[in-house]
Scaffold this motif. Structure first.
Motif, short mmCIF file in Angstrom:
data_model
loop_
_atom_site.label_atom_id
_atom_site.label_comp_id
_atom_site.label_asym_id
_atom_site.label_seq_id
_atom_site.Cartn_x
_atom_site.Cartn_y
_atom_site.Cartn_z
N VAL A 66 1.00 -1.19 -0.14
CA VAL A 66 0.07 -0.10 -0.01
C VAL A 66 0.84 1.29 -0.01
CG1 VAL A 66 -1.64 1.33 1.45
CG2 VAL A 66 -1.74 -1.22 1.30
N GLY A 67 0.79 2.14 -1.00
CA GLY A 67 1.25 3.52 -0.98
C GLY A 67 2.56 3.52 -1.91
N ASP A 114 0.71 11.60 -4.08
CA ASP A 114 1.15 10.32 -3.80
C ASP A 114 2.06 10.26 -2.65
OD1 ASP A 114 3.73 10.75 -4.99
OD2 ASP A 114 2.76 10.80 -6.69
N THR A 155 -4.36 9.94 -7.12
CA THR A 155 -3.45 9.05 -6.28
C THR A 155 -3.19 9.89 -5.23
OG1 THR A 155 -2.44 7.91 -8.20
CG2 THR A 155 -1.13 7.59 -6.14
N ARG A 156 -3.35 9.43 -3.87
CA ARG A 156 -3.29 10.29 -2.66
C ARG A 156 -2.76 9.41 -1.66
NH1 ARG A 156 -9.02 11.34 -0.01
NH2 ARG A 156 -9.28 9.85 1.35
N ALA A 157 -1.81 9.86 -0.73
CA ALA A 157 -1.06 9.01 0.13
C ALA A 157 -1.72 8.85 1.24
CB ALA A 157 0.25 9.68 0.55
N PHE A 159 -5.17 7.37 3.55
CA PHE A 159 -6.15 6.70 3.06
C PHE A 159 -7.65 7.45 3.46
CE2 PHE A 159 -9.20 3.53 4.06
CZ PHE A 159 -9.05 2.62 2.94
N GLU A 180 -7.08 6.18 -5.73
CA GLU A 180 -6.25 5.22 -5.31
C GLU A 180 -4.80 5.61 -4.66
OE1 GLU A 180 -3.29 3.46 -7.89
OE2 GLU A 180 -3.34 5.84 -7.63
N MET A 181 -4.02 4.89 -4.68
CA MET A 181 -2.85 5.28 -3.63
C MET A 181 -1.33 5.13 -4.44
SD MET A 181 -4.25 3.79 -0.02
CE MET A 181 -2.91 4.94 0.97
N GLU A 182 -1.36 4.62 -5.76
CA GLU A 182 0.12 4.24 -6.07
C GLU A 182 0.22 4.79 -7.49
OE1 GLU A 182 -1.22 1.83 -2.78
OE2 GLU A 182 -1.88 1.45 -4.92
#
Length: 243
Positions: A66-67, A114, A155-157, A159, A180-182
């Motif tokens: 994740v991330g 991100d 994309t964000r770091a 959650f 999403e995250m990546e």
């Protein structure tokens, strides 16, 4: 120096040129189970990597957790070992009412929120998918009769929010279609290295209202599981079409 890279513990050289990257190690195992002659080639922390063939083409399937920061470690080592084409296959929250659970989102570009790429290159540098990757994913989704949407993803770091309010309203107004995250980490990394990259995401919920209770998130539903299973073949078909 040993024969394996330090973070992912994959071989230092000799990997196939195409890789499908996913977040969950269990998803990596499931996708690898679809391949012919699948072999586990490295496992360490959240990183689980396999080689095999799809439609006769050698590929890598590898998890990054994740991330963005952890994903960047994986991407760097895969590239060091020989990968030149990357597709991310993951899940995302929809930011549009007409995008339903189980739909696919094909990323044309990503918002760089991100938490890591700002330390690699100036913020004005774009996170864009390779056009050929977008088109290959579009064709594969159509061939599998999967409902797919194309557009910009966020994309964000983080959650979920805490003290700071996240700019959800701004990105809704800007017509960003999923979160999403990546992915932006992959797209910036590939751009800086001159590699091919893209991403396709399965929608596992609606994120138009940012929820400050992350325990209410429920991606473990049959509609999502079925879409992930079907989307795996979409992603692999697109991957082996690319050069």
């Amino acid at each position: 120096m040993n024969d394996f890279l330090p973070i992912t513990k994959i071989p230092r050289t000799g990997l196939p040129q195409r890789a499908l990257v996913v977040g969950d190690p269990e998803r990596a195992s499931a996708v690898a189970g679809l391949l012919t002659d699948s072999v586990l080639i490295g496992q360490n922390r959240e990183y689980r990597s396999f080689t095999g063939t799809w439609r006769g083409v050698p590929v890598v399937v590898s998890s990054h957790g994740v991330g963005g920061p952890g994903a960047l470690c994986q991407l760097g080592e895969l590239a060091e070992a020989g990968v030149r084409t990357f597709l991310r296959f993951g899940t995302a929250g929809a930011l549009r009412a007409d995008i339903a659970d189980g739909d696919l989102v094909i990323a044309e570009a990503a918002v760089r929120d991100d938490g890591v790429t700002a330390q690699l290159i100036h913020p004005e540098y774009p996170a864009v998918a390779t056009p050929e990757a977008v088109l290959a994913l579009d064709r594969a989704a159509a061939a599998h009769q999967r409902h797919a949407h194309r557009g910009v993803v966020w994309t964000r770091a983080a959650f979920s929010p805490m003290v700071l309010e996240l700019p959800m309203r701004d990105y809704l107004a800007a017509r960003v279609i999923a979160i999403e995250m990546e992915l932006s980490t992959l797209l910036v990394f590939a751009g800086l290295r001159g590699l091919v990259a893209g991403g396709v995401l399965v929608i596992d919920g609606n994120a138009t209202v940012d929820n400050d209770d992350p325990t209410s998130y429920d991606p473990h539903r049959q509609v999502v599981a079925d879409a992930v299973a079907a989307g795996s073949a979409v992603a692999l078909d697109a991957l082996v079409e690319l050069t």
